[in-house]
Enzyme design. Structure first.
Site, PDB file in Angstrom:
ATOM      1  N   LEU A   9       1.014  -1.284   0.189  1.00 21.47           N
ATOM      2  CA  LEU A   9       0.337  -0.225  -0.134  1.00 21.47           C
ATOM      3  C   LEU A   9       0.502   1.170  -0.064  1.00 21.47           C
ATOM      4  O   LEU A   9       1.797   1.616   0.514  1.00 21.47           O
ATOM      5  CB  LEU A   9      -0.936   0.321   1.295  1.00 21.47           C
ATOM      6  CG  LEU A   9      -1.717  -1.273   1.785  1.00 21.47           C
ATOM      7  CD1 LEU A   9      -2.880  -0.953   2.776  1.00 21.47           C
ATOM      8  CD2 LEU A   9      -2.336  -2.107   0.499  1.00 21.47           C
ATOM      9  N   CYS A  10       0.165   2.490  -0.734  1.00 14.38           N
ATOM     10  CA  CYS A  10       1.290   3.642  -0.789  1.00 14.38           C
ATOM     11  C   CYS A  10       2.444   3.360  -1.367  1.00 14.38           C
ATOM     12  O   CYS A  10       2.415   3.600  -2.459  1.00 14.38           O
ATOM     13  CB  CYS A  10       1.103   4.247   0.559  1.00 14.38           C
ATOM     14  SG  CYS A  10       1.713   5.844   1.186  1.00 14.38           S
ATOM     15  N   ILE A  11       3.472   3.646  -0.801  1.00 17.34           N
ATOM     16  CA  ILE A  11       4.925   3.861  -0.915  1.00 17.34           C
ATOM     17  C   ILE A  11       5.528   3.018  -0.748  1.00 17.34           C
ATOM     18  O   ILE A  11       6.619   2.364  -1.277  1.00 17.34           O
ATOM     19  CB  ILE A  11       5.697   5.176  -0.274  1.00 17.34           C
ATOM     20  CG1 ILE A  11       7.160   5.619  -0.413  1.00 17.34           C
ATOM     21  CG2 ILE A  11       5.403   4.101   1.122  1.00 17.34           C
ATOM     22  CD1 ILE A  11       6.884   6.256  -1.797  1.00 17.34           C
ATOM     23  N   THR A  37      -1.874  -0.121  -4.471  1.00 16.47           N
ATOM     24  CA  THR A  37      -2.808   0.416  -4.289  1.00 16.47           C
ATOM     25  C   THR A  37      -2.003   1.999  -4.052  1.00 16.47           C
ATOM     26  O   THR A  37      -2.073   1.801  -2.855  1.00 16.47           O
ATOM     27  CB  THR A  37      -4.476   0.904  -3.431  1.00 16.47           C
ATOM     28  OG1 THR A  37      -5.415   1.732  -4.046  1.00 16.47           O
ATOM     29  CG2 THR A  37      -3.870  -0.287  -2.015  1.00 16.47           C
TER      30      THR A  37
END
Length: 216
Positions: free
Chosen positions: A134-136, A189
């Site tokens: 997720l994210c970074i 994502t």
């Protein structure tokens, strides 16, 4: 009942795990009828950021102890994670991923990642067990998975370029959607790389967790 491992990189977006993303991960796993167990490396985090002012503090904190705040104390040392006991893995974002689990925040495409983290993720991959980043966190996929693995960090050009230099095939994606590499069983994502609210981040994370559990 499927059991999902979650790796938490501290507590707080600027020096640890993104709290909203981590809690949403737990919530969506539970709502989909699965179980989770949290893990974190037992070592000192890179630095400590005052989340009110954004300034660095002259302080030293332990990643596992900080992550225990989010996990309500129900957390184990990452070194003890037995991949055989789990069906899938999730790595929420936050700068802790890029500062504590790796040095991507400082070195980008020249970065290295924590050995225990790399070995754990690769063990899931070798056993064909899916992982959601997720994210970074997807920026580290090139350190772990085969070159050309499809993933997203959203649409930030500099981050995507550095991640591609490490080996991923980047696909632009909105905060409410996901990118899936079915062959390598990798889900990603953007979450708060793009999300403007917790509700928006939740949509993408919900889809990622649903896909993860379906693949497990």
């Amino acid at each position: 009942m499927k059991k999902i491992a979650i790796i938490i990189s501290g507590c707080g977006v600027f020096d640890g795990a993104e709290i909203h993303e981590t809690v949403l991960t737990m919530l969506h796993i539970e709502q989909l009828g699965a179980q989770y167990q949290c893990f974190a490396p037992d070592q000192t985090q890179h630095h400590v950021i005052n989340h009110l002012t954004g300034e660095e503090q002259q302080d030293s904190r332990n990643i596992l102890i900080e992550a225990a705040r989010i996990a309500r104390g129900d957390i184990h040392d990452l070194a003890t994670l037995n991949v055989d006991e789990f069906d899938a893995l999730v790595v929420p974002g936050g700068f802790g991923v890029a500062k504590n689990l790796s040095d991507f925040a400082f070195k980008g495409s020249d970065s290295k990642i924590l050995d225990t983290f790399k070995e754990t993720c690769q063990s899931f991959s070798i056993q064909k067990k899916p992982i959601a980043y997720l994210c970074i966190a997807p920026a580290l996929i090139g350190h772990i998975h085969p070159s050309g693995t499809v993933a997203t960090i959203g649409n930030d050009t500099d981050t995507a370029t550095a991640a591609e230099a490490l080996g991923i095939k980047h696909v632009a994606c909105s905060a409410t959607n996901i990118v899936v590499d079915s062959q390598n069983k990798v889900v990603s994502t953007p979450a708060y790389m793009l999300a403007n609210s917790i509700s928006e981040a939740s949509q993408g994370i919900a889809k990622a967790i649903e896909q993860l559990i379906d693949m497990a």
